[in-house]
Scaffold this motif. Structure first.
Motif, PDB file in Angstrom:
ATOM      1  N   ALA A  62      54.231  24.334  51.066  1.00  8.28           N
ATOM      2  CA  ALA A  62      54.147  25.684  51.628  1.00  8.28           C
ATOM      3  C   ALA A  62      53.270  25.670  52.873  1.00  8.28           C
ATOM      4  N   LEU A  63      53.727  26.316  53.935  1.00  6.20           N
ATOM      5  CA  LEU A  63      52.955  26.449  55.163  1.00  6.20           C
ATOM      6  C   LEU A  63      52.245  27.795  55.236  1.00  6.20           C
ATOM      7  N   ALA A  64      52.547  28.658  54.304  1.00  9.32           N
ATOM      8  CA  ALA A  64      51.914  29.958  54.162  1.00  9.32           C
ATOM      9  C   ALA A  64      52.112  30.372  52.712  1.00  9.32           C
ATOM     10  N   LYS A  65      51.497  31.439  52.293  1.00  9.29           N
ATOM     11  CA  LYS A  65      51.772  31.949  50.951  1.00  9.29           C
ATOM     12  C   LYS A  65      53.270  32.177  50.823  1.00  9.29           C
ATOM     13  N   THR A  66      53.865  31.605  49.793  1.00  5.23           N
ATOM     14  CA  THR A  66      55.320  31.613  49.658  1.00  5.23           C
ATOM     15  C   THR A  66      55.725  32.081  48.262  1.00  5.23           C
ATOM     16  N   GLU A  67      56.632  33.033  48.224  1.00  5.19           N
ATOM     17  CA  GLU A  67      57.168  33.550  46.958  1.00  5.19           C
ATOM     18  C   GLU A  67      58.592  33.038  46.790  1.00  5.19           C
ATOM     19  N   LEU A  68      58.893  32.537  45.600  1.00  3.51           N
ATOM     20  CA  LEU A  68      60.223  32.003  45.316  1.00  3.51           C
ATOM     21  C   LEU A  68      60.698  32.461  43.947  1.00  3.51           C
ATOM     22  N   LYS A 125      62.841  32.838  37.334  1.00  2.31           N
ATOM     23  CA  LYS A 125      61.587  32.091  37.252  1.00  2.31           C
ATOM     24  C   LYS A 125      60.824  32.230  38.567  1.00  2.31           C
ATOM     25  N   PRO A 126      59.987  33.275  38.698  1.00  2.00           N
ATOM     26  CA  PRO A 126      59.230  33.454  39.941  1.00  2.00           C
ATOM     27  C   PRO A 126      58.129  32.414  40.088  1.00  2.00           C
ATOM     28  N   THR A 127      57.920  31.971  41.327  1.00  2.00           N
ATOM     29  CA  THR A 127      56.883  30.998  41.647  1.00  2.00           C
ATOM     30  C   THR A 127      56.144  31.470  42.894  1.00  2.00           C
ATOM     31  N   THR A 128      54.825  31.361  42.879  1.00  2.00           N
ATOM     32  CA  THR A 128      54.014  31.682  44.049  1.00  2.00           C
ATOM     33  C   THR A 128      53.216  30.453  44.439  1.00  2.00           C
ATOM     34  N   LEU A 129      53.323  30.061  45.689  1.00  2.00           N
ATOM     35  CA  LEU A 129      52.562  28.933  46.218  1.00  2.00           C
ATOM     36  C   LEU A 129      51.583  29.431  47.266  1.00  2.00           C
ATOM     37  N   LYS A 130      50.370  28.932  47.205  1.00  2.00           N
ATOM     38  CA  LYS A 130      49.410  29.206  48.264  1.00  2.00           C
ATOM     39  C   LYS A 130      49.690  28.260  49.431  1.00  2.00           C
ATOM     40  N   ARG A 131      49.128  28.572  50.563  1.00  2.00           N
ATOM     41  CA  ARG A 131      49.270  27.698  51.727  1.00  2.00           C
ATOM     42  C   ARG A 131      48.818  26.276  51.372  1.00  2.00           C
ATOM     43  N   ASN A 132      49.638  25.306  51.752  1.00  2.00           N
ATOM     44  CA  ASN A 132      49.414  23.866  51.549  1.00  2.00           C
ATOM     45  C   ASN A 132      49.725  23.380  50.137  1.00  2.00           C
ATOM     46  N   GLU A 133      50.067  24.263  49.208  1.00  2.00           N
ATOM     47  CA  GLU A 133      50.461  23.809  47.881  1.00  2.00           C
ATOM     48  C   GLU A 133      51.864  23.209  47.938  1.00  2.00           C
ATOM     49  N   PHE A 134      52.127  22.313  47.009  1.00  2.00           N
ATOM     50  CA  PHE A 134      53.410  21.618  46.979  1.00  2.00           C
ATOM     51  C   PHE A 134      54.358  22.240  45.947  1.00  2.00           C
ATOM     52  N   LEU A 135      55.612  22.379  46.366  1.00  2.00           N
ATOM     53  CA  LEU A 135      56.651  22.758  45.427  1.00  2.00           C
ATOM     54  C   LEU A 135      57.083  21.539  44.629  1.00  2.00           C
ATOM     55  N   ILE A 136      57.176  20.415  45.310  1.00  2.00           N
ATOM     56  CA  ILE A 136      57.481  19.138  44.655  1.00  2.00           C
ATOM     57  C   ILE A 136      56.858  18.022  45.476  1.00  2.00           C
ATOM     58  N   GLN A 137      56.483  16.943  44.785  1.00  2.00           N
ATOM     59  CA  GLN A 137      55.917  15.786  45.448  1.00  2.00           C
ATOM     60  C   GLN A 137      56.746  14.550  45.116  1.00  2.00           C
ATOM     61  N   LYS A 138      56.580  13.525  45.946  1.00  2.00           N
ATOM     62  CA  LYS A 138      57.301  12.286  45.734  1.00  2.00           C
ATOM     63  C   LYS A 138      57.036  11.760  44.320  1.00  2.00           C
ATOM     64  N   GLY A 139      58.109  11.343  43.657  1.00  2.00           N
ATOM     65  CA  GLY A 139      57.988  10.805  42.308  1.00  2.00           C
ATOM     66  C   GLY A 139      58.300  11.806  41.218  1.00  2.00           C
ATOM     67  N   GLN A 140      58.256  13.103  41.548  1.00  2.00           N
ATOM     68  CA  GLN A 140      58.624  14.127  40.573  1.00  2.00           C
ATOM     69  C   GLN A 140      60.134  14.329  40.587  1.00  2.00           C
ATOM     70  N   VAL A 141      60.679  14.770  39.480  1.00  2.00           N
ATOM     71  CA  VAL A 141      62.110  15.049  39.391  1.00  2.00           C
ATOM     72  C   VAL A 141      62.335  16.544  39.620  1.00  2.00           C
ATOM     73  N   GLU A 142      63.227  16.854  40.559  1.00  2.00           N
ATOM     74  CA  GLU A 142      63.533  18.252  40.880  1.00  2.00           C
ATOM     75  C   GLU A 142      64.378  18.861  39.778  1.00  2.00           C
ATOM     76  N   ALA A 143      63.837  19.865  39.112  1.00  2.00           N
ATOM     77  CA  ALA A 143      64.523  20.461  37.963  1.00  2.00           C
ATOM     78  C   ALA A 143      65.067  21.848  38.242  1.00  2.00           C
ATOM     79  N   ALA A 144      64.935  22.332  39.477  1.00  2.00           N
ATOM     80  CA  ALA A 144      65.360  23.702  39.769  1.00  2.00           C
ATOM     81  C   ALA A 144      65.790  23.832  41.221  1.00  2.00           C
ATOM     82  N   LEU A 145      66.611  24.842  41.462  1.00  2.00           N
ATOM     83  CA  LEU A 145      67.007  25.254  42.808  1.00  2.00           C
ATOM     84  C   LEU A 145      66.254  26.540  43.116  1.00  2.00           C
ATOM     85  N   PHE A 146      65.647  26.628  44.301  1.00  2.00           N
ATOM     86  CA  PHE A 146      64.773  27.740  44.637  1.00  2.00           C
ATOM     87  C   PHE A 146      65.363  28.596  45.767  1.00  2.00           C
TER      88      PHE A 146
END
Length: 204
Positions: free
Chosen positions: A100-106, A32-53
């Protein structure tokens, strides 16, 4: 295997040398590839973590809100595993943010798939448990440093362990991680060239 897959398996192999069958079974679900732009969140408070990255490229910070501030508790870079761990293991809402502090690929593996592997491949479970134990020891060591070391000593220990973060992480986040103000960090490390927003933005 791709170079990224080989690096991922190498993390587990530092504890137990997986067989080809075990390695392929583990990799089969990291799809399951994920791309985050700078400052985007992988998870935020209140969300349930459903994956290991697994971080293929980029950099991230882990933090939680405290009164009117944010306390940084960790970073992730290429080659690291990351998730909101308490949420991941308990299946409860996260208290942390991962940004993400920079463009991040996971790439990631779902929580259910990951734990289901343990039933069929006990050595994968054992390797994971050993990685957890190592992380726990690191956390205990860090908490001891925060409670008993001077700011200068905390800085020196971080420099010994992870000098690279001073090249990629903005100073204000490093200061938060070390439980000091940016001004104190500047006093301790006056010659540091700040990993400012322009440098991070260049990776976006």
């Amino acid at each position: 295997m791709t170079p990224e897959q080989e690096k991922l398996i190498a993390i587990f192999n530092t504890k137990i040398q997986l067989t080809d069958e075990e390695a392929l079974a583990l990799l089969a679900h990291w799809n399951k590839p994920t791309t985050l732009k700078r400052n985007e969140f992988l998870i935020q408070k209140g969300q349930v973590e459903a994956a290991l990255f697994y971080v293929v490229s980029g950099s991230m910070r882990i933090f939680f809100p405290h009164r009117d501030d944010e306390i940084c508790v960790g970073f992730a870079h290429e080659g690291n595993l990351i998730c909101s761990y308490p949420s991941f293991i308990r299946n409860l809402p996260s208290e942390y943010y991962i940004q993400a502090l920079a463009k991040t690929e996971l790439i990631s593996i779902g929580r259910q798939h990951f734990y289901a592997l343990f039933d069929s491949y006990p050595r994968i479970e054992r390797a994971w448990r050993m990685l957890e134990e190592e992380a726990l020891l690191g956390k205990i060591e860090r908490e001891t440093e925060m409670l008993t070391f001077t700011p200068e000593e905390r800085y020196e220990r971080l420099l010994e362990r992870s000098a690279h973060i001073f090249q990629t992480i903005p100073r204000k986040y490093i200061a938060s991680y070390l439980r000091m103000t940016p001004e104190t960090l500047s006093r301790i490390r006056p010659t540091e060239k700040n990993a400012d927003d322009s440098r991070v933005a260049s990776q976006s």
